[in-house]
Design a protein around this motif. Sequence first.
Motif: not given
Length: 62
Positions: A38-60
């Motif tokens: 269950q948490e793995g599915a939540e993590i996958r959704r969070w990572l997909i929803d927050h992809t830009n947090d990993f690639i943009q410079e500055g604040k998420p």
Amino acid sequence: MRPSTLRALQRAAELTRQNHFSEALLIAEPVILNADEQEGAEIRRWLIDHTNDFIQEGKPRP
């Protein structure tokens, strides 16, 4: 998702933006590997929803 998991993912995103990829993996990998189905599915959704947090410079985005 547990608050500690979310904090780890957010910290990993911050480190990745700062070009500290190895450190980001050290923080995120154990959290991801220890997640149940269950948490793995939540993590996958969070990572997909927050992809830009990993690639943009500055604040998420909020």
